[in-house]
Design a protein around this motif. Structure first.
Motif, PDB file in Angstrom:
ATOM      1  N   LEU A  22       0.907  -1.158   0.087  1.00  0.00           N
ATOM      2  CA  LEU A  22      -0.006  -0.010   0.121  1.00  0.00           C
ATOM      3  C   LEU A  22       0.816   1.292  -0.034  1.00  0.00           C
ATOM      4  N   LEU A  23       1.885   1.289   0.906  1.00  0.00           N
ATOM      5  CA  LEU A  23       2.536   2.464   0.978  1.00  0.00           C
ATOM      6  C   LEU A  23       3.399   3.068  -0.295  1.00  0.00           C
ATOM      7  N   THR A  24       3.660   1.846  -1.133  1.00  0.00           N
ATOM      8  CA  THR A  24       4.488   2.165  -2.356  1.00  0.00           C
ATOM      9  C   THR A  24       3.657   2.025  -3.598  1.00  0.00           C
ATOM     10  N   VAL A  40      -9.624  -4.929  -1.409  1.00  0.00           N
ATOM     11  CA  VAL A  40      -9.174  -5.632  -0.075  1.00  0.00           C
ATOM     12  C   VAL A  40      -7.895  -5.193   0.535  1.00  0.00           C
ATOM     13  N   VAL A  41      -7.694  -5.082   1.755  1.00  0.00           N
ATOM     14  CA  VAL A  41      -6.597  -4.650   2.214  1.00  0.00           C
ATOM     15  C   VAL A  41      -6.083  -5.617   3.342  1.00  0.00           C
ATOM     16  N   TRP A  42      -5.004  -6.051   3.701  1.00  0.00           N
ATOM     17  CA  TRP A  42      -4.374  -7.231   4.599  1.00  0.00           C
ATOM     18  C   TRP A  42      -2.882  -6.769   4.850  1.00  0.00           C
ATOM     19  N   HIS A  43      -2.582  -7.442   5.945  1.00  0.00           N
ATOM     20  CA  HIS A  43      -0.928  -7.298   6.390  1.00  0.00           C
ATOM     21  C   HIS A  43      -0.350  -8.680   6.198  1.00  0.00           C
ATOM     22  N   GLY A  44       0.876  -8.554   5.897  1.00  0.00           N
ATOM     23  CA  GLY A  44       1.635  -9.762   5.680  1.00  0.00           C
ATOM     24  C   GLY A  44       2.281 -10.336   7.069  1.00  0.00           C
ATOM     25  N   GLY A  45       3.340 -10.858   6.969  1.00  0.00           N
ATOM     26  CA  GLY A  45       4.270 -11.076   8.352  1.00  0.00           C
ATOM     27  C   GLY A  45       3.737 -12.831   8.272  1.00  0.00           C
ATOM     28  N   LEU A  46       4.127 -13.017   9.640  1.00  0.00           N
ATOM     29  CA  LEU A  46       4.138 -14.413  10.021  1.00  0.00           C
ATOM     30  C   LEU A  46       2.655 -14.886  10.229  1.00  0.00           C
ATOM     31  N   ASP A  64      -5.791   6.213  -1.435  1.00  0.00           N
ATOM     32  CA  ASP A  64      -5.020   7.041  -0.857  1.00  0.00           C
ATOM     33  C   ASP A  64      -5.550   7.463   0.835  1.00  0.00           C
ATOM     34  N   LYS A  65      -7.004   7.375   0.627  1.00  0.00           N
ATOM     35  CA  LYS A  65      -7.369   7.536   2.211  1.00  0.00           C
ATOM     36  C   LYS A  65      -7.065   6.360   3.077  1.00  0.00           C
ATOM     37  N   TYR A  66      -6.933   5.362   2.660  1.00  0.00           N
ATOM     38  CA  TYR A  66      -6.418   3.942   3.529  1.00  0.00           C
ATOM     39  C   TYR A  66      -4.878   4.291   4.098  1.00  0.00           C
ATOM     40  N   MET A  67      -3.905   4.956   3.116  1.00  0.00           N
ATOM     41  CA  MET A  67      -2.674   5.299   3.433  1.00  0.00           C
ATOM     42  C   MET A  67      -2.745   6.317   4.370  1.00  0.00           C
ATOM     43  N   ASP A  68      -3.351   7.128   4.559  1.00  0.00           N
ATOM     44  CA  ASP A  68      -3.688   8.042   5.817  1.00  0.00           C
ATOM     45  C   ASP A  68      -4.444   7.704   6.978  1.00  0.00           C
ATOM     46  N   ASP A  69      -4.818   6.700   6.865  1.00  0.00           N
ATOM     47  CA  ASP A  69      -5.662   5.846   7.831  1.00  0.00           C
ATOM     48  C   ASP A  69      -4.779   5.364   8.921  1.00  0.00           C
ATOM     49  N   ASP A  70      -4.684   5.868  10.144  1.00  0.00           N
ATOM     50  CA  ASP A  70      -4.009   5.399  11.159  1.00  0.00           C
ATOM     51  C   ASP A  70      -4.289   3.996  11.644  1.00  0.00           C
ATOM     52  N   ASP A  71      -5.551   3.567  11.625  1.00  0.00           N
ATOM     53  CA  ASP A  71      -5.886   2.301  12.188  1.00  0.00           C
ATOM     54  C   ASP A  71      -5.614   1.126  11.065  1.00  0.00           C
ATOM     55  N   ILE A  72      -5.651   1.577   9.674  1.00  0.00           N
ATOM     56  CA  ILE A  72      -5.391   0.792   8.937  1.00  0.00           C
ATOM     57  C   ILE A  72      -3.617   0.441   8.713  1.00  0.00           C
ATOM     58  N   MET A  73      -2.853   1.558   8.919  1.00  0.00           N
ATOM     59  CA  MET A  73      -1.600   1.690   8.920  1.00  0.00           C
ATOM     60  C   MET A  73      -0.689   1.158  10.110  1.00  0.00           C
ATOM     61  N   SER A  74      -1.580   1.219  11.063  1.00  0.00           N
ATOM     62  CA  SER A  74      -1.017   0.470  12.428  1.00  0.00           C
ATOM     63  C   SER A  74      -0.519  -0.876  12.094  1.00  0.00           C
ATOM     64  N   TYR A  75      -0.963  -1.725  11.074  1.00  0.00           N
ATOM     65  CA  TYR A  75      -0.557  -2.916  10.722  1.00  0.00           C
ATOM     66  C   TYR A  75       0.861  -3.142   9.829  1.00  0.00           C
ATOM     67  N   LYS A  77       3.737  -2.365  10.598  1.00  0.00           N
ATOM     68  CA  LYS A  77       4.822  -2.793  11.203  1.00  0.00           C
ATOM     69  C   LYS A  77       4.615  -4.830  11.474  1.00  0.00           C
ATOM     70  N   ARG A  78       3.525  -5.268  10.958  1.00  0.00           N
ATOM     71  CA  ARG A  78       3.288  -6.467  11.087  1.00  0.00           C
ATOM     72  C   ARG A  78       3.567  -7.415   9.647  1.00  0.00           C
ATOM     73  N   GLY A  79       4.564  -6.693   8.846  1.00  0.00           N
ATOM     74  CA  GLY A  79       4.944  -7.380   7.733  1.00  0.00           C
ATOM     75  C   GLY A  79       4.445  -6.769   6.301  1.00  0.00           C
ATOM     76  N   GLY A  80       4.115  -5.470   6.659  1.00  0.00           N
ATOM     77  CA  GLY A  80       3.474  -4.775   5.524  1.00  0.00           C
ATOM     78  C   GLY A  80       2.158  -4.798   5.395  1.00  0.00           C
ATOM     79  N   VAL A  81       1.379  -3.705   4.971  1.00  0.00           N
ATOM     80  CA  VAL A  81      -0.002  -3.421   4.400  1.00  0.00           C
ATOM     81  C   VAL A  81      -0.026  -3.763   2.930  1.00  0.00           C
ATOM     82  N   PHE A  82      -0.777  -4.670   2.344  1.00  0.00           N
ATOM     83  CA  PHE A  82      -1.026  -4.934   1.216  1.00  0.00           C
ATOM     84  C   PHE A  82      -2.293  -4.563   0.678  1.00  0.00           C
ATOM     85  N   ALA A  83      -2.756  -4.147  -0.519  1.00  0.00           N
ATOM     86  CA  ALA A  83      -3.997  -3.868  -1.299  1.00  0.00           C
ATOM     87  C   ALA A  83      -4.062  -4.585  -2.555  1.00  0.00           C
ATOM     88  N   SER A  84      -5.296  -4.971  -2.787  1.00  0.00           N
ATOM     89  CA  SER A  84      -5.660  -5.288  -4.122  1.00  0.00           C
ATOM     90  C   SER A  84      -7.129  -4.963  -4.605  1.00  0.00           C
TER      91      SER A  84
END
Length: 131
Positions: A22-24, A40-46, A64-75, A77-84
């Motif tokens: 998401l961030l890139t 759909v938005v999810w976080h990676g990691g273990l 763009d709105k999701y990138m600025d959303d603290d609740d979504i972006m708080s994840y 650090k758990r392996g990155g936030v991804f979107a499709s």
């Protein structure tokens, strides 16, 4: 319902066949302004988990709105936030969102889920089935 009864909505991937971090992601550069579909938005990691699912009238604006959303972006650090996203016709979006919300149980509750009267439309989630 059989697993094979799902539709493949052709979730968006990068040219190298990976899902978008998401961030890139530059939604405008990808031509998503004014495009309608399901995101759909999810976080990676273990222990990857689904974060959020929604329909969109303007995928670029919502990403763009999701990138600025603290609740979504708080994840992140758990392996990155991804979107499709998938370009699903507006008349089917509520049914697809309803199915994904029921089958994924995202970490962030949908503030305005589809009505109970909406029929679920089974689709493969990103990374599930053939892409």
């Amino acid at each position: 319902m059989q697993k094979d009864d799902k539709t493949n909505p052709h979730w968006a991937k990068t040219p190298t066949g990976k899902f978008h971090r998401l961030l890139t992601t530059d939604p405008e550069k990808l031509g998503l302004s004014g495009q309608s579909g399901v995101i759909v938005v999810w976080h990676g990691g273990l222990r990857p988990k689904w974060i959020y699912v929604d329909k969109s009238r303007d995928i670029a604006s919502d990403l763009d709105k999701y990138m600025d959303d603290d609740d979504i972006m708080s994840y992140d650090k758990r392996g990155g936030v991804f979107a499709s996203w998938a370009m699903i016709r507006p008349e089917y979006q509520d049914g697809v969102v309803k199915y994904l919300l029921e089958s994924m149980t995202p970490l962030i509750d949908h503030p305005n889920p589809p009505r109970k009267s909406v029929e679920s439309l089974a689709v493969f989630a990103p990374g599930e089935g053939k892409s």
